[in-house]
Design an enzyme around this catalytic site. Structure first.
Site, short mmCIF file in Angstrom:
data_model
loop_
_atom_site.label_atom_id
_atom_site.label_comp_id
_atom_site.label_asym_id
_atom_site.label_seq_id
_atom_site.Cartn_x
_atom_site.Cartn_y
_atom_site.Cartn_z
N GLN A 11 51.83 15.83 11.05
CA GLN A 11 51.63 16.53 12.32
C GLN A 11 51.31 15.57 13.46
O GLN A 11 51.86 15.68 14.55
CB GLN A 11 50.52 17.57 12.17
CG GLN A 11 50.88 18.71 11.24
CD GLN A 11 49.82 19.79 11.22
OE1 GLN A 11 49.99 20.87 11.78
NE2 GLN A 11 48.72 19.51 10.56
N ALA A 66 48.32 9.45 6.06
CA ALA A 66 47.13 9.65 5.22
C ALA A 66 47.50 10.49 4.01
O ALA A 66 48.47 11.25 4.03
CB ALA A 66 46.02 10.35 6.01
N THR A 68 46.30 13.58 2.39
CA THR A 68 45.45 14.66 2.90
C THR A 68 45.32 15.85 1.95
O THR A 68 44.76 16.87 2.33
CB THR A 68 45.99 15.17 4.24
OG1 THR A 68 47.34 15.61 4.08
CG2 THR A 68 45.93 14.09 5.30
N TYR A 105 43.26 6.86 12.01
CA TYR A 105 42.71 8.21 12.10
C TYR A 105 41.96 8.58 10.84
O TYR A 105 42.46 8.41 9.73
CB TYR A 105 43.82 9.21 12.42
CG TYR A 105 44.39 8.91 13.78
CD1 TYR A 105 43.87 9.52 14.92
CD2 TYR A 105 45.39 7.95 13.93
CE1 TYR A 105 44.35 9.20 16.18
CE2 TYR A 105 45.87 7.62 15.19
CZ TYR A 105 45.35 8.24 16.30
OH TYR A 105 45.80 7.90 17.55
N THR A 107 38.43 11.33 9.40
CA THR A 107 38.18 12.75 9.22
C THR A 107 36.70 13.11 9.19
O THR A 107 35.85 12.27 8.89
CB THR A 107 38.83 13.20 7.88
OG1 THR A 107 38.45 14.54 7.57
CG2 THR A 107 38.36 12.32 6.74
N ASP A 108 36.42 14.37 9.48
CA ASP A 108 35.07 14.91 9.35
C ASP A 108 34.60 14.91 7.90
O ASP A 108 33.40 15.02 7.63
CB ASP A 108 35.04 16.34 9.90
CG ASP A 108 36.10 17.24 9.27
OD1 ASP A 108 37.28 16.86 9.31
OD2 ASP A 108 35.76 18.31 8.75
N TYR A 131 38.77 12.80 -1.43
CA TYR A 131 39.47 12.62 -0.16
C TYR A 131 38.55 11.99 0.87
O TYR A 131 38.88 10.98 1.49
CB TYR A 131 39.99 13.97 0.34
CG TYR A 131 40.44 13.94 1.80
CD1 TYR A 131 41.55 13.20 2.19
CD2 TYR A 131 39.73 14.64 2.76
CE1 TYR A 131 41.95 13.16 3.51
CE2 TYR A 131 40.13 14.61 4.09
CZ TYR A 131 41.23 13.87 4.47
OH TYR A 131 41.62 13.83 5.78
N LYS A 135 38.73 8.16 2.59
CA LYS A 135 38.81 7.94 4.03
C LYS A 135 37.64 7.10 4.53
O LYS A 135 37.81 6.24 5.41
CB LYS A 135 38.85 9.29 4.76
CG LYS A 135 40.12 10.10 4.51
CD LYS A 135 41.37 9.42 5.01
CE LYS A 135 41.45 9.39 6.52
NZ LYS A 135 42.72 8.77 7.00
N TRP A 161 40.33 19.50 11.54
CA TRP A 161 41.09 20.74 11.60
C TRP A 161 42.35 20.60 12.46
O TRP A 161 42.60 21.39 13.37
CB TRP A 161 40.21 21.88 12.12
CG TRP A 161 38.96 22.14 11.34
CD1 TRP A 161 38.40 21.35 10.37
CD2 TRP A 161 38.10 23.28 11.47
NE1 TRP A 161 37.25 21.92 9.89
CE2 TRP A 161 37.03 23.11 10.55
CE3 TRP A 161 38.10 24.41 12.28
CZ2 TRP A 161 35.99 24.03 10.41
CZ3 TRP A 161 37.08 25.32 12.15
CH2 TRP A 161 36.04 25.15 11.22
#
Length: 321
Positions: A11, A66, A68, A105, A107-108, A131, A135, A161
């Protein structure tokens, strides 16, 4: 300038591919841009990755790739670490050796979600699943490589998100809302939906000057999400309401988007309950810069609702719902 973008089929990668091109008005001089996906470069194959970097010699590396698959990562840890930790480390090593810039990039999911309030960039990482751990390992590897060098720059953008062109939570909700008359959505996990196009523009606004050249900025980790917060249930309810207002025919009614707890929807990998992240550091870095590329048309840190509303409207008008 030579730009190499990894993850062209994801994306975020698609957002960069739409926004970045050799004729883009953000560049004063025509750049050379190469977009690669798994078919062009398997990030698990280190020699393949290094060969591509050495042959193309990018001045700007954008790693939008990534692993994901959050739940599958629990049983595919080697693959997750190869893509999320080892590959970024190799990109960082190339960047410091060639005085290049790396945009990466994250992630939370690097947080355990137990903090009250918004996470800061220097808060302790305590990922719950494979995961998130992979990261976090990628972040650590990049920072370690650059810590021993005076060359190159890097920015790690933590986000949450993400939605854009491709499979995501919003499109799943829209599909299920046409098939079912009731949806059960988790209501005790908090975060901010992030538009992939917005994320691409936000990160480029930090890195590029008014001529579309790499500018000096403080290397490090930055949180990059829109303003506001919601839950998965709040997002699903907003999506359903917005789609109905746009004239989309749905089976489910807003009153039938039911709120459930995380315990009622068990999954293989644990999720952070709180994914709220402060963006003060990124906003301050942008404000402190004496150069700004107006052609990027970054809208600022607007609310997530505005972007989700626009996203659904575009899907509806394009017959994609």
């Amino acid at each position: 300038m030579r730009i190499l973008v990894f993850g062209k089929d994801g994306q975020l990668g698609k957002a960069f591919k739409t926004f970045l091109n050799e004729e883009s008005p953000i560049f004063y001089e025509k750049p050379s841009i190469q977009f690669v996906g798994r078919s062009e470069c398997d990030l698990v194959n280190s020699s393949n990755l290094l060969q591509l970097l050495e042959s193309y010699k990018p001045e700007l590396i954008i790693n939008a790739s990534a692993y994901t698959a959050v739940d599958k990562a629990e049983s595919e840890s080697d693959l997750a670490y190869a893509i999320n930790a080892k590959a970024p480390e190799l990109m960082a090593q190339f960047a410091v050796s060639n005085n290049a810039c790396l945009m990466h990039y994250s992630t939370d999911y690097v947080f355990d979600g137990e903090k009250y309030g918004f996470y800061l960039e220097d808060d302790l990482c305590n990922p719950l699943g494979v995961y998130g751990k992979s990261k976090a390992a990628g972040e650590e590897a990049i920072a370690k490589v650059f810590a021993t060098s005076t060359q190159g720059q890097y920015a790690i953008f933590r986000t949450s998100w993400v939605y854009g062109s491709g499979a995501n939570f919003i499109r799943t909700i829209l599909r299920l809302a046409k098939e079912r008359d009731q949806l059960n959505i988790i209501t005790d996990q908090y975060g901010a939906p992030t538009c992939a196009e917005w994320l691409a523009k936000a990160s480029l606004s930090l890195v590029l000057n008014e001529r579309g050249e790499i500018k000096a900025f403080p290397s490090g980790i930055y949180h990059a999400v829109p303003s506001g917060e919601t839950t998965w249930h709040g997002l699903a309810s907003y999506v359903v309401n917005t789609a109905l207002e746009a004239g989309v025919q749905l089976t489910v009614r807003p009153s039938e988007v039911r709120a459930i707890s995380t315990d009622e929807y068990p999954l293989p990998a644990p999720r952070p309950m709180n994914s709220k992240m402060s963006t003060n550091k990124l906003q301050a870095a942008m404000a402190a810069s004496d150069t700004y590329n107006e052609a990027i048309e970054f809208p600022g840190f607007i609310g997530w609702e505005q972007m989700v509303h626009e996203y659904i409207r575009k899907l509806a008008s394009g017959g994609l719902i």
